[in-house]
Design a protein around this motif. Sequence first.
Motif, PDB file in Angstrom:
ATOM      1  N   TYR A  58       0.532  -1.047  -0.098  1.00  0.00           N
ATOM      2  CA  TYR A  58      -0.015  -0.096  -0.188  1.00  0.00           C
ATOM      3  C   TYR A  58       1.071   1.334   0.268  1.00  0.00           C
ATOM      4  O   TYR A  58       0.363   2.271   0.079  1.00  0.00           O
ATOM      5  CB  TYR A  58      -1.222   0.124   1.489  1.00  0.00           C
ATOM      6  CG  TYR A  58      -1.939  -0.879   1.027  1.00  0.00           C
ATOM      7  CD1 TYR A  58      -3.359  -0.511  -0.021  1.00  0.00           C
ATOM      8  CD2 TYR A  58      -2.135  -2.151   1.802  1.00  0.00           C
ATOM      9  CE1 TYR A  58      -4.245  -2.089  -0.041  1.00  0.00           C
ATOM     10  CE2 TYR A  58      -2.685  -2.726   1.673  1.00  0.00           C
ATOM     11  CZ  TYR A  58      -3.910  -3.094   0.924  1.00  0.00           C
ATOM     12  OH  TYR A  58      -5.448  -4.117   0.805  1.00  0.00           O
ATOM     13  N   SER A  59       1.915   0.937   0.199  1.00  0.00           N
ATOM     14  CA  SER A  59       2.748   2.254   0.334  1.00  0.00           C
ATOM     15  C   SER A  59       3.495   2.422  -0.944  1.00  0.00           C
ATOM     16  O   SER A  59       4.671   1.542  -1.430  1.00  0.00           O
ATOM     17  CB  SER A  59       3.902   2.339   1.650  1.00  0.00           C
ATOM     18  OG  SER A  59       2.979   2.381   2.871  1.00  0.00           O
ATOM     19  N   ASP A  60       4.134   3.893  -1.208  1.00  0.00           N
ATOM     20  CA  ASP A  60       5.395   4.077  -1.930  1.00  0.00           C
ATOM     21  C   ASP A  60       6.663   3.872  -1.762  1.00  0.00           C
ATOM     22  O   ASP A  60       6.288   3.783  -0.933  1.00  0.00           O
ATOM     23  CB  ASP A  60       4.786   5.260  -2.997  1.00  0.00           C
ATOM     24  CG  ASP A  60       5.229   6.502  -1.924  1.00  0.00           C
ATOM     25  OD1 ASP A  60       5.304   6.837  -1.131  1.00  0.00           O
ATOM     26  OD2 ASP A  60       4.072   7.881  -2.598  1.00  0.00           O
ATOM     27  N   ALA A  61       7.578   4.229  -2.777  1.00  0.00           N
ATOM     28  CA  ALA A  61       8.852   4.227  -2.435  1.00  0.00           C
ATOM     29  C   ALA A  61       9.069   4.760  -1.518  1.00  0.00           C
ATOM     30  O   ALA A  61       9.490   4.512   0.036  1.00  0.00           O
ATOM     31  CB  ALA A  61       9.947   4.092  -3.754  1.00  0.00           C
ATOM     32  N   PRO A  62       8.795   6.045  -1.617  1.00  0.00           N
ATOM     33  CA  PRO A  62       9.378   7.275  -0.816  1.00  0.00           C
ATOM     34  C   PRO A  62       9.000   7.267   0.926  1.00  0.00           C
ATOM     35  O   PRO A  62       9.433   7.518   2.141  1.00  0.00           O
ATOM     36  CB  PRO A  62       8.674   8.319  -1.263  1.00  0.00           C
ATOM     37  CG  PRO A  62       8.810   8.983  -2.296  1.00  0.00           C
ATOM     38  CD  PRO A  62       8.576   7.077  -2.840  1.00  0.00           C
ATOM     39  N   THR A  63       7.626   6.453   0.674  1.00  0.00           N
ATOM     40  CA  THR A  63       7.005   6.406   2.776  1.00  0.00           C
ATOM     41  C   THR A  63       7.851   4.666   3.015  1.00  0.00           C
ATOM     42  O   THR A  63       7.669   5.172   4.307  1.00  0.00           O
ATOM     43  CB  THR A  63       4.952   5.540   2.262  1.00  0.00           C
ATOM     44  OG1 THR A  63       4.864   6.767   1.352  1.00  0.00           O
ATOM     45  CG2 THR A  63       4.786   5.629   3.629  1.00  0.00           C
ATOM     46  N   ARG A  64       7.912   3.989   1.652  1.00  0.00           N
ATOM     47  CA  ARG A  64       8.308   2.510   2.843  1.00  0.00           C
ATOM     48  C   ARG A  64       9.653   3.151   3.269  1.00  0.00           C
ATOM     49  O   ARG A  64      10.509   2.303   4.026  1.00  0.00           O
ATOM     50  CB  ARG A  64       8.845   1.417   1.916  1.00  0.00           C
ATOM     51  CG  ARG A  64       7.721   1.133   1.275  1.00  0.00           C
ATOM     52  CD  ARG A  64       7.307   0.045   0.587  1.00  0.00           C
ATOM     53  NE  ARG A  64       8.032   0.718  -1.333  1.00  0.00           N
ATOM     54  CZ  ARG A  64       8.010   0.394  -2.081  1.00  0.00           C
ATOM     55  NH1 ARG A  64       6.555   0.815  -1.795  1.00  0.00           N
ATOM     56  NH2 ARG A  64       8.186   0.088  -2.697  1.00  0.00           N
ATOM     57  N   GLU A  65      11.081   3.595   2.904  1.00  0.00           N
ATOM     58  CA  GLU A  65      11.851   4.223   2.934  1.00  0.00           C
ATOM     59  C   GLU A  65      12.247   4.919   4.274  1.00  0.00           C
ATOM     60  O   GLU A  65      12.722   4.828   5.215  1.00  0.00           O
ATOM     61  CB  GLU A  65      12.219   5.752   1.958  1.00  0.00           C
ATOM     62  CG  GLU A  65      13.291   4.855   0.702  1.00  0.00           C
ATOM     63  CD  GLU A  65      13.912   5.684  -0.437  1.00  0.00           C
ATOM     64  OE1 GLU A  65      13.411   7.167  -0.149  1.00  0.00           O
ATOM     65  OE2 GLU A  65      13.980   5.088  -1.058  1.00  0.00           O
ATOM     66  N   TRP A  66      10.769   5.734   4.276  1.00  0.00           N
ATOM     67  CA  TRP A  66      10.659   6.531   5.641  1.00  0.00           C
ATOM     68  C   TRP A  66      10.419   5.714   6.617  1.00  0.00           C
ATOM     69  O   TRP A  66      10.950   5.626   7.805  1.00  0.00           O
ATOM     70  CB  TRP A  66       9.364   7.587   5.492  1.00  0.00           C
ATOM     71  CG  TRP A  66       8.294   8.651   6.347  1.00  0.00           C
ATOM     72  CD1 TRP A  66       9.010   9.637   7.293  1.00  0.00           C
ATOM     73  CD2 TRP A  66       7.131   8.141   7.704  1.00  0.00           C
ATOM     74  NE1 TRP A  66       8.348  10.105   8.162  1.00  0.00           N
ATOM     75  CE2 TRP A  66       7.256   8.877   8.568  1.00  0.00           C
ATOM     76  CE3 TRP A  66       6.907   6.925   7.150  1.00  0.00           C
ATOM     77  CZ2 TRP A  66       5.905   8.624   9.155  1.00  0.00           C
ATOM     78  CZ3 TRP A  66       5.435   7.185   8.220  1.00  0.00           C
ATOM     79  CH2 TRP A  66       5.404   8.193   8.953  1.00  0.00           C
ATOM     80  N   VAL A  67       9.407   4.989   6.727  1.00  0.00           N
ATOM     81  CA  VAL A  67       9.398   4.140   7.203  1.00  0.00           C
ATOM     82  C   VAL A  67      10.569   2.945   8.261  1.00  0.00           C
ATOM     83  O   VAL A  67      11.245   2.875   9.344  1.00  0.00           O
ATOM     84  CB  VAL A  67       8.248   3.100   6.829  1.00  0.00           C
ATOM     85  CG1 VAL A  67       7.932   1.228   8.077  1.00  0.00           C
ATOM     86  CG2 VAL A  67       7.187   3.447   7.229  1.00  0.00           C
ATOM     87  N   VAL A  68      11.915   2.706   7.164  1.00  0.00           N
ATOM     88  CA  VAL A  68      12.808   2.032   7.657  1.00  0.00           C
ATOM     89  C   VAL A  68      13.428   2.973   8.367  1.00  0.00           C
ATOM     90  O   VAL A  68      13.706   2.109   9.639  1.00  0.00           O
ATOM     91  CB  VAL A  68      13.700   1.514   5.893  1.00  0.00           C
ATOM     92  CG1 VAL A  68      14.962   0.920   6.903  1.00  0.00           C
ATOM     93  CG2 VAL A  68      12.533   0.435   5.415  1.00  0.00           C
ATOM     94  N   LYS A  69      13.368   3.773   7.648  1.00  0.00           N
ATOM     95  CA  LYS A  69      14.342   4.835   8.602  1.00  0.00           C
ATOM     96  C   LYS A  69      13.754   5.407   9.595  1.00  0.00           C
ATOM     97  O   LYS A  69      14.898   5.547  11.221  1.00  0.00           O
ATOM     98  CB  LYS A  69      14.833   6.581   8.260  1.00  0.00           C
ATOM     99  CG  LYS A  69      15.563   7.494   8.652  1.00  0.00           C
ATOM    100  CD  LYS A  69      15.569   8.977   7.545  1.00  0.00           C
ATOM    101  CE  LYS A  69      16.591   9.131   8.125  1.00  0.00           C
ATOM    102  NZ  LYS A  69      16.952  10.781   7.489  1.00  0.00           N
ATOM    103  N   GLY A  70      12.452   5.733  10.095  1.00  0.00           N
ATOM    104  CA  GLY A  70      11.996   6.053  11.389  1.00  0.00           C
ATOM    105  C   GLY A  70      11.996   4.297  11.757  1.00  0.00           C
ATOM    106  O   GLY A  70      12.583   5.139  13.270  1.00  0.00           O
ATOM    107  N   CYS A  71      11.466   3.794  11.530  1.00  0.00           N
ATOM    108  CA  CYS A  71      11.619   2.125  12.038  1.00  0.00           C
ATOM    109  C   CYS A  71      12.611   1.806  13.656  1.00  0.00           C
ATOM    110  O   CYS A  71      13.162   2.065  14.397  1.00  0.00           O
ATOM    111  CB  CYS A  71      10.868   1.210  11.647  1.00  0.00           C
ATOM    112  SG  CYS A  71      10.908  -0.044  12.955  1.00  0.00           S
TER     113      CYS A  71
END
Length: 399
Positions: A316-329
């Motif tokens: 459900y998430s685009d590439a920028p959102t997934r990058e945000w998730v990985v970094k934030g988590c």
Amino acid sequence: MKERVVSGMRPTGQLHLGHYHGAIKNWVRMQHELDCLFFVADWHALTTHYDNPQQLAENTWDMIIDWLAAGVDPEKASIFIQSRVPEHAELHLLLSMVTPLAWLERVPTYKDQIEKLKDKDLTTYGFLGYPLLQAADVLVYRATQVPVGEDQAPHIEMMREIARRFNYFYGREPGFEEKVAAAVKKLSGKDGKRFVELRSQFQTTGSAEARTEALALIAAAGSLGAQDRERLQGHLDGTGRSILTEPATVLTETPKLPGLDGGKMSKSYGNTIMLREQPADVAAKVKKMPTDPARVRRTDAGNPENCPVWQFHKIYSDAPTREWVVKGCTTAGIGCIECKQPVIDGIVREITPMHERAMQYIAKPQLVREIAEAGSARARAVATETMREVREVMGIAAA
């Protein structure tokens, strides 16, 4: 000669996101490219729930509504109910005359399902024979492709073996060579000569290109009827007439969409998001999803691969959102509730139009029944032609 897809589902009522991403989304794509028939496998439901059929009819209509809401178009694909096409049962019966019992007993899912459904008495022929009924479901339409998950691939291979065995017994019609020669003469002189050359090339060298070109000649010949096409293809392949088509297994790339608890998404586990789920309920369910156990506190870093929510982000998430998730988590830069919001937004965005379309069909139950009846009639027209030939070669054609 047109490529044809057949697929079905047991009627379990309303569908969830696992159904959509595992099968229906693929159906919607295929209907624009191929001749597709999608059916409600209500007889199959009785193989394990023969003692509790009360919900069968309601589940059937709920499932068809969700197919329509998800984008299956009755103008492009035939939507029908298995039990409305009795030819499925007739072919099942006739195939049972030639199918070795050991073939059914060796199906991997047979013992697996008995183990999983210990509370059910599955020592019935209906349960033992369900792979044969599956074969009839497909072979009666001479389907060329069956989209399945990897766990179902052995079922398709058995269908191919059954079709091969049937054609071996009944495809060697009297006067086959003479009928082949007559069919070749129906081609234009140039095409007939070329077909003979290509057949010889394929038989001696195994050239796939030669076979493909020969099949194209057969398909393009307007002078040939269906039986002559089958004879020429059987002659090309060095067999007899091909009454039943061996379907190809098409493995679907099923996204790894787990249930809300990280396990398999299933209504029996209570871990689903339904296609008609209300936005507020979607949000409430996703917010309660477990996350990486390492993130006990907001300040604890985590690993997305250890979190069920991450599997939803992949869809459900685009590439920028997934990058945000990985970094934030991994840095504890975001909390789990923040991480879940894009998933909530993505799911709501996907299912809202489905919910709206479902409401339209719910308001018009007669339209849903008309769609199923029309689809069943189209399916039966195809099945009837197959069974006419099956009866003929088995010696039980009407006088």
